[in-house]
Design a protein around this motif. Structure first.
Motif, PDB file in Angstrom:
ATOM      1  N   SER A   5      47.388  47.494  36.431  1.00  0.00           N
ATOM      2  CA  SER A   5      46.260  48.002  35.658  1.00  0.00           C
ATOM      3  C   SER A   5      45.846  46.955  34.634  1.00  0.00           C
ATOM      4  CB  SER A   5      46.652  49.295  34.943  1.00  0.00           C
ATOM      5  OG  SER A   5      45.631  49.699  34.064  1.00  0.00           O
ATOM      6  N   LEU A   6      44.580  46.609  34.642  1.00  0.00           N
ATOM      7  CA  LEU A   6      44.120  45.496  33.810  1.00  0.00           C
ATOM      8  C   LEU A   6      44.302  45.746  32.323  1.00  0.00           C
ATOM      9  CD1 LEU A   6      40.870  44.338  35.661  1.00  0.00           C
ATOM     10  CD2 LEU A   6      43.169  43.388  35.799  1.00  0.00           C
ATOM     11  N   ASP A   7      44.287  46.993  31.897  1.00  0.00           N
ATOM     12  CA  ASP A   7      44.362  47.295  30.472  1.00  0.00           C
ATOM     13  C   ASP A   7      45.665  46.826  29.824  1.00  0.00           C
ATOM     14  OD1 ASP A   7      41.884  48.419  30.556  1.00  0.00           O
ATOM     15  OD2 ASP A   7      42.591  50.497  30.716  1.00  0.00           O
ATOM     16  N   GLN A   8      46.698  46.612  30.620  1.00  0.00           N
ATOM     17  CA  GLN A   8      47.972  46.187  30.048  1.00  0.00           C
ATOM     18  C   GLN A   8      48.016  44.693  29.741  1.00  0.00           C
ATOM     19  OE1 GLN A   8      51.400  45.861  32.831  1.00  0.00           O
ATOM     20  NE2 GLN A   8      49.956  46.546  34.405  1.00  0.00           N
ATOM     21  N   GLY A 129      40.030  44.578  46.543  1.00  0.00           N
ATOM     22  CA  GLY A 129      40.968  44.660  45.432  1.00  0.00           C
ATOM     23  C   GLY A 129      40.779  43.613  44.354  1.00  0.00           C
ATOM     24  N   ARG A 130      39.724  42.841  44.447  1.00  0.00           N
ATOM     25  CA  ARG A 130      39.535  41.711  43.526  1.00  0.00           C
ATOM     26  C   ARG A 130      39.378  42.172  42.080  1.00  0.00           C
ATOM     27  NH1 ARG A 130      38.900  36.712  45.002  1.00  0.00           N
ATOM     28  NH2 ARG A 130      38.353  35.191  43.384  1.00  0.00           N
ATOM     29  N   GLU A 131      38.541  43.184  41.851  1.00  0.00           N
ATOM     30  CA  GLU A 131      38.264  43.612  40.486  1.00  0.00           C
ATOM     31  C   GLU A 131      39.485  44.227  39.813  1.00  0.00           C
ATOM     32  OE1 GLU A 131      34.732  45.708  39.504  1.00  0.00           O
ATOM     33  OE2 GLU A 131      33.620  44.958  41.245  1.00  0.00           O
ATOM     34  N   GLY A 362      34.751  39.745  34.982  1.00  0.00           N
ATOM     35  CA  GLY A 362      35.654  39.490  33.880  1.00  0.00           C
ATOM     36  C   GLY A 362      35.818  38.047  33.490  1.00  0.00           C
ATOM     37  N   TYR A 363      35.053  37.142  34.096  1.00  0.00           N
ATOM     38  CA  TYR A 363      35.129  35.725  33.728  1.00  0.00           C
ATOM     39  C   TYR A 363      33.835  35.319  33.039  1.00  0.00           C
ATOM     40  CZ  TYR A 363      35.428  30.643  34.068  1.00  0.00           C
ATOM     41  OH  TYR A 363      35.447  29.299  33.767  1.00  0.00           O
TER      42      TYR A 363
END
Length: 487
Positions: A5-8, A129-131, A362-363
């Motif tokens: 999970s990106l939030d971590q 699944g990239r994002e 996100g970049y």
């Protein structure tokens, strides 16, 4: 299965220069976890390398709002908004204190050179699944960090443009590298011996070239035998003179007026239509620049200053999906807003996270690097970029989409403000500037032009010859009077 999970993961900010630190300040204010990765051993390593150079924009255009708020909470004494800082002032009075704040310092890693970026377990070809996959940030020592977002504020300082006129290195340029200085040499300090009593050719037509030419002219007053040639590709140097007295940044206008004076008075030899094709070393420890387009020309010099600008290096993001303008090498949506064929640094349209986005979610590339090969960047633009991105990352899309930018462009400014700008460039105090105005008034009635009056006043006050001519050039521009030389 590992939870990705990106939030971590934190936001990775590459570069601890003015824009990178501003990004950190905005993220800190919004409680978004972050890490700043700086290749140098200190904050603002690139700015320190041109610490001797005075900016043409005053403090009010060089500090970020979030950074100012955090600094104010720590008891920071804000510099006078109207004063013109040097690069050294910017570091000492603003960037270093900012980097040392408790809200930022624990999250800045020095000596951390980013060598590559990718997605965890995914190369550039894979979409599924990239994002949801975090970024992999690889450092020079092999360490890898995971990040939810990457804000690349690494700048362009380490990637100077070549001397060659076609964008490629001139033939022999690499062999002559020991004779070439890129950027802004410290002609009164560390680099004085390379230029005093020698012939320097300055290649380039922007603000860096003008700064160096003016500094070399002042050095020539103190060091006999110092000579200067200015090599430009165009036939007409007038574009380099800028807005003069109509510039809302008086110091920028003064820069152009002073440069025009140097050419008009012959203190700098202009080599127009000079497009460097090759550089060769001569037997007497000099170098010869050769232009072959439109007839062969050559310049023999002791030193070359390549004020040809810089370009971005996208090597670290080769595994990411970028959408770059084929001409500007800037994000495609941003490119038409900053095209130097149509815009100055003061006419750029406000832009934020949307214009800076890429197909790689996100970049973001921000700051000078976001401008690609356009030379029109002002720090204030970068501060608004990272404010918008930080707001978007915090989920405040209303703020992120509301981008505003008040930039100084060519417009009307006062005679006093313009004179103060030159006075600051020459190291004169406010009191000395007021004295200059008083003495100038004494000569106005008996002088043929305002330029003559300023020149006479500057001479009486003991200002050196080059400085006097710069003041006269600007005065003539202000009063729309003929003849900037006045002597």
């Amino acid at each position: 299965m590992v939870d990705h999970s990106l939030d971590q993961f934190p936001v990775a900010v590459i570069g601890a220069g003015p824009i990178g630190l501003a990004a950190a300040a905005h993220l800190a204010e919004r409680n978004v976890p972050f890490v700043v990765l700086e290749a140098g051993d200190t904050a603002a390593a690139a700015v320190r390398s041109w610490s001797n150079v005075q900016l043409f924009s005053p403090w009010e255009y060089n500090t970020d709002p979030a950074a100012r708020r955090l600094l104010a909470e720590a008891g920071w004494q804000e510099p006078d908004a109207s004063e013109l800082p040097t690069g050294g002032d910017l570091v000492k009075q603003y960037l270093q204190p900012l980097a040392e704040l408790p809200a930022l310092a624990p999250h800045i890693r020095y000596g951390a050179t980013v060598t590559a970026l990718s997605r965890l377990g995914i190369d550039r070809l894979r979409t599924a699944g990239r994002e949801q996959a975090p970024f992999v940030v690889r450092l020079a020592d092999g360490e890898e960090l995971l990040a939810r977002t990457v804000i690349d504020a690494s700048g362009t300082w380490r990637q100077p443009n070549a001397v060659g006129a076609n964008g490629l290195p001139a033939h022999g340029e690499q062999d002559a590298a020991a004779w070439i200085t890129h950027g802004l040499p410290d002609v009164f300090g560390a680099d004085r011996d390379q230029h005093a009593g020698h012939h320097t050719v300055v290649v380039g037509a922007g603000h860096s070239a003008a700064n160096t030419l003016l500094a070399l002219a002042e050095l020539a007053d103190a060091a006999p035998g110092t000579s200067i040639t200015w090599a430009i590709r165009s036939a007409d140097p007038s574009a380099s003179f800028g807005g003069g007295s109509d510039d809302e940044l008086p110091a920028r206008g003064a820069l152009g007026s002073g440069l025009k004076m140097l050419v008009d008075t012959g203190r700098v030899t202009l080599a127009a239509n000079f497009r460097t094709h090759s550089i060769r070393r001569t037997g007497d420890n000099q170098v010869e620049l050769i232009s072959t387009q439109g007839g062969e020309q050559s310049i023999t010099a002791d030193r070359i200053v390549a004020a040809t600008g810089f370009r971005p290096d996208y090597g670290i993001s080769d595994e990411l999906r970028l959408e770059l303008d084929p001409i500007m090498s800037a994000p495609r949506a941003l490119a038409p807003l900053i095209d130097p064929n149509q815009h100055s640094c003061g006419t750029v349209t406000p832009h934020g996270y949307r214009e800076l986005a890429h197909p790689e979610p996100g970049y973001y590339i921000v700051g000078m690097k976001s401008y690609g090969r356009a030379p029109t960047f002002l720090m204030l633009t970068g501060y608004e970029q990272v404010r918008s991105i930080a707001a978007a990352l915090a989920g405040d899309l209303e703020s992120a989409q509301s981008v505003e930018l008040q930039l100084p462009e060519t417009g009307v400014c006062s005679v006093t403000a313009g004179g103060e700008a030159i006075a600051l460039r020459l190291g004169l105090s406010k009191e000395e500037h007021e004295q200059l105005l008083h003495v100038t008034a004494k000569y106005l009635g008996t002088s043929a032009t305002a330029a003559d009056a300023v020149l006479s006043a500057a001479t009486e006050l003991g200002i050196d010859h080059t400085a006097a001519l710069q003041l006269a050039a600007y005065a003539a521009d202000q009063f729309d009077a003929p003849g900037a030389t006045g002597c």
